[in-house]
Motif scaffolding. Structure first.
Motif, mmCIF file in Angstrom:
data_model
loop_
_atom_site.group_PDB
_atom_site.id
_atom_site.type_symbol
_atom_site.label_atom_id
_atom_site.label_comp_id
_atom_site.label_asym_id
_atom_site.label_seq_id
_atom_site.Cartn_x
_atom_site.Cartn_y
_atom_site.Cartn_z
ATOM 1 N N LEU A 80 28.836 9.690 85.601
ATOM 2 C CA LEU A 80 29.633 10.816 85.800
ATOM 3 C C LEU A 80 30.647 10.173 86.921
ATOM 4 O O LEU A 80 31.740 10.595 86.669
ATOM 5 N N ALA A 81 30.224 9.470 87.954
ATOM 6 C CA ALA A 81 31.189 9.003 88.875
ATOM 7 C C ALA A 81 32.248 8.206 88.229
ATOM 8 O O ALA A 81 33.442 8.251 88.460
ATOM 9 N N ASN A 82 31.818 7.325 87.334
ATOM 10 C CA ASN A 82 32.689 6.418 86.279
ATOM 11 C C ASN A 82 33.589 7.105 85.528
ATOM 12 O O ASN A 82 34.698 6.744 85.412
ATOM 13 N N ALA A 83 33.250 8.428 85.023
ATOM 14 C CA ALA A 83 34.113 9.251 84.218
ATOM 15 C C ALA A 83 35.161 9.779 85.092
ATOM 16 O O ALA A 83 36.252 9.777 84.555
ATOM 17 N N PHE A 84 34.829 9.960 86.255
ATOM 18 C CA PHE A 84 35.978 10.675 87.177
ATOM 19 C C PHE A 84 36.880 9.457 87.583
ATOM 20 O O PHE A 84 38.088 9.716 87.553
ATOM 21 N N ALA A 85 36.123 8.331 87.868
ATOM 22 C CA ALA A 85 37.036 7.101 88.281
ATOM 23 C C ALA A 85 38.030 6.793 86.985
ATOM 24 O O ALA A 85 38.995 6.302 87.179
ATOM 25 N N ASP A 86 37.420 6.899 85.677
ATOM 26 C CA ASP A 86 38.500 6.608 84.543
ATOM 27 C C ASP A 86 39.555 7.526 84.816
ATOM 28 O O ASP A 86 40.671 7.086 84.033
ATOM 29 N N HIS A 87 39.608 8.594 85.371
ATOM 30 C CA HIS A 87 40.676 9.465 85.326
ATOM 31 C C HIS A 87 41.491 9.398 86.678
ATOM 32 O O HIS A 87 42.008 10.278 87.091
ATOM 33 N N TRP A 97 38.435 22.678 89.780
ATOM 34 C CA TRP A 97 37.643 23.080 88.922
ATOM 35 C C TRP A 97 38.195 22.680 87.377
ATOM 36 O O TRP A 97 37.506 22.061 86.333
ATOM 37 N N PRO A 98 39.556 22.794 87.187
ATOM 38 C CA PRO A 98 40.245 22.242 85.718
ATOM 39 C C PRO A 98 39.898 20.857 85.732
ATOM 40 O O PRO A 98 39.571 20.295 84.491
ATOM 41 N N ASP A 99 39.875 19.988 86.771
ATOM 42 C CA ASP A 99 39.589 18.461 86.666
ATOM 43 C C ASP A 99 38.134 18.394 86.278
ATOM 44 O O ASP A 99 37.854 17.563 85.247
ATOM 45 N N VAL A 100 37.386 19.243 86.724
ATOM 46 C CA VAL A 100 35.874 19.143 86.452
ATOM 47 C C VAL A 100 35.609 19.349 84.861
ATOM 48 O O VAL A 100 35.237 18.776 84.017
ATOM 49 N N THR A 101 36.409 20.475 84.334
ATOM 50 C CA THR A 101 36.283 20.803 82.850
ATOM 51 C C THR A 101 36.515 20.022 81.867
ATOM 52 O O THR A 101 36.222 19.772 80.871
ATOM 53 N N ARG A 102 37.817 19.407 82.379
ATOM 54 C CA ARG A 102 38.513 18.349 81.388
ATOM 55 C C ARG A 102 37.653 17.320 81.205
ATOM 56 O O ARG A 102 37.300 16.631 80.376
ATOM 57 N N ILE A 103 36.882 16.722 82.219
ATOM 58 C CA ILE A 103 35.858 15.338 82.251
ATOM 59 C C ILE A 103 34.910 16.029 81.669
ATOM 60 O O ILE A 103 34.389 15.224 80.940
ATOM 61 N N GLU A 106 35.603 15.692 77.934
ATOM 62 C CA GLU A 106 35.787 14.515 77.508
ATOM 63 C C GLU A 106 34.546 13.565 77.373
ATOM 64 O O GLU A 106 34.413 12.456 76.861
ATOM 65 N N TYR A 107 33.512 13.990 78.415
ATOM 66 C CA TYR A 107 32.407 13.158 78.583
ATOM 67 C C TYR A 107 30.956 14.128 78.273
ATOM 68 O O TYR A 107 30.313 14.199 79.500
ATOM 69 N N PRO A 108 30.871 14.701 77.171
ATOM 70 C CA PRO A 108 29.734 15.571 77.289
ATOM 71 C C PRO A 108 28.393 15.138 77.377
ATOM 72 O O PRO A 108 27.644 15.624 77.894
ATOM 73 N N LYS A 109 28.425 13.864 76.993
ATOM 74 C CA LYS A 109 27.126 13.321 76.850
ATOM 75 C C LYS A 109 26.697 13.100 78.552
ATOM 76 O O LYS A 109 25.493 13.169 78.591
ATOM 77 N N VAL A 110 27.503 12.556 79.394
ATOM 78 C CA VAL A 110 27.125 12.537 80.801
ATOM 79 C C VAL A 110 26.621 13.801 81.384
ATOM 80 O O VAL A 110 25.459 13.580 81.923
ATOM 81 N N TRP A 111 27.250 14.948 80.752
ATOM 82 C CA TRP A 111 26.662 16.257 81.424
ATOM 83 C C TRP A 111 25.248 16.618 80.941
ATOM 84 O O TRP A 111 24.516 17.104 81.497
ATOM 85 N N VAL A 112 25.100 16.405 79.647
ATOM 86 C CA VAL A 112 23.650 16.333 78.989
ATOM 87 C C VAL A 112 22.761 15.537 79.940
ATOM 88 O O VAL A 112 21.652 16.034 80.123
ATOM 89 N N GLU A 113 23.102 14.207 80.144
ATOM 90 C CA GLU A 113 22.069 13.398 80.764
ATOM 91 C C GLU A 113 21.701 13.954 82.026
ATOM 92 O O GLU A 113 20.482 13.855 82.624
ATOM 93 N N ILE A 114 22.567 14.498 82.889
ATOM 94 C CA ILE A 114 22.231 14.948 84.291
ATOM 95 C C ILE A 114 21.875 16.357 84.145
ATOM 96 O O ILE A 114 21.105 17.020 85.193
ATOM 97 N N LYS A 115 21.622 17.146 82.920
ATOM 98 C CA LYS A 115 20.762 18.260 82.741
ATOM 99 C C LYS A 115 21.541 19.289 83.600
ATOM 100 O O LYS A 115 20.787 20.147 84.354
#
Length: 141
Positions: A80-87, A97-103, A106-115
Motif C-alpha cells: 500500500l505504501a508503494n502504491a502511494f509512492a507510485d503516485h 480523501w480523494p487521494d486515498v479513493t483514487r489509489i 487503481e490498486y483494489p487488490k492491495v485493499w483486499v489484502e489488508i482487509k
C-alpha cells in the motif's frame, strides 16, 4: 522403626507356616496391587508428559501462524505504501480523501489484502483529520 507391625515377621510368615496356598495368594495379591499402582502412576506420568508436549506444540503452531499473519499484513501495508509512492507520495506527506479513493480504485487488490473496507478507511481517515485537520500518509498507513 516407628513401632508398627512388620509385614514379614508378623503377617506373611504366619500365613506361609499355616497354609502355603493362602500365603502365596496373599503375596500374589499384594504384588498385583503394587504393580497396578505402579502402572497407574507411570501411565499418569506418561500422559502428563504427552499432554504437556501437545500443549507446547499447539502454542508453537499458534505463534507461527500469528507471525505469518503479521508478516503478510506488513507485506500488504508495504504494498500500500508503494502504491502511494507510485503516485509521488512520501510517508511524511499530507494526503486527502480523494487521494486515498483514487489509489483504492487503481490498486483494489492491495485493499483486499489488508482487509479494509472503503467505509472503514473513510471513517479512520475522518478521525485522523479531526485530530489535527490534516492527515499524513504514515499516520493513515
Amino acid at each position: 522403626m516407628a513401632g508398627g507391625t512388620e509385614w514379614g515377621i508378623h503377617l506373611v510368615y504366619p500365613l506361609l507356616e499355616e497354609d502355603a496356598g493362602i500365603g502365596s495368594i496373599f503375596l500374589l495379591g499384594t504384588l498385583l496391587i503394587a504393580s497396578l499402582v505402579l502402572v497407574v502412576v507411570v501411565g499418569g506420568l506418561v500422559t502428563g508428559v504427552f499432554l504437556e508436549r501437545v500443549l507446547y506444540l499447539s502454542k508453537q503452531i499458534e505463534d507461527a501462524e500469528k507471525q505469518e499473519e503479521m508478516r503478510v499484513l506488513q507485506e500488504s501495508l508495504d504494498n500500500l505504501a508503494n502504491a502511494f509512492a507510485d503516485h509521488g507520495f512520501a510517508r511524511e506527506d499530507h494526503i486527502t480523501w480523494p487521494d486515498v479513493t483514487r489509489i483504492m480504485q487503481e490498486y483494489p487488490k492491495v485493499w483486499v489484502e489488508i482487509k479494509v473496507a472503503e467505509s472503514d478507511a473513510k471513517s479512520m481517515f475522518a478521525q485522523l483529520q479531526e485530530l489535527d485537520h490534516f492527515t499524513y500518509l504514515d499516520e493513515f498507513l
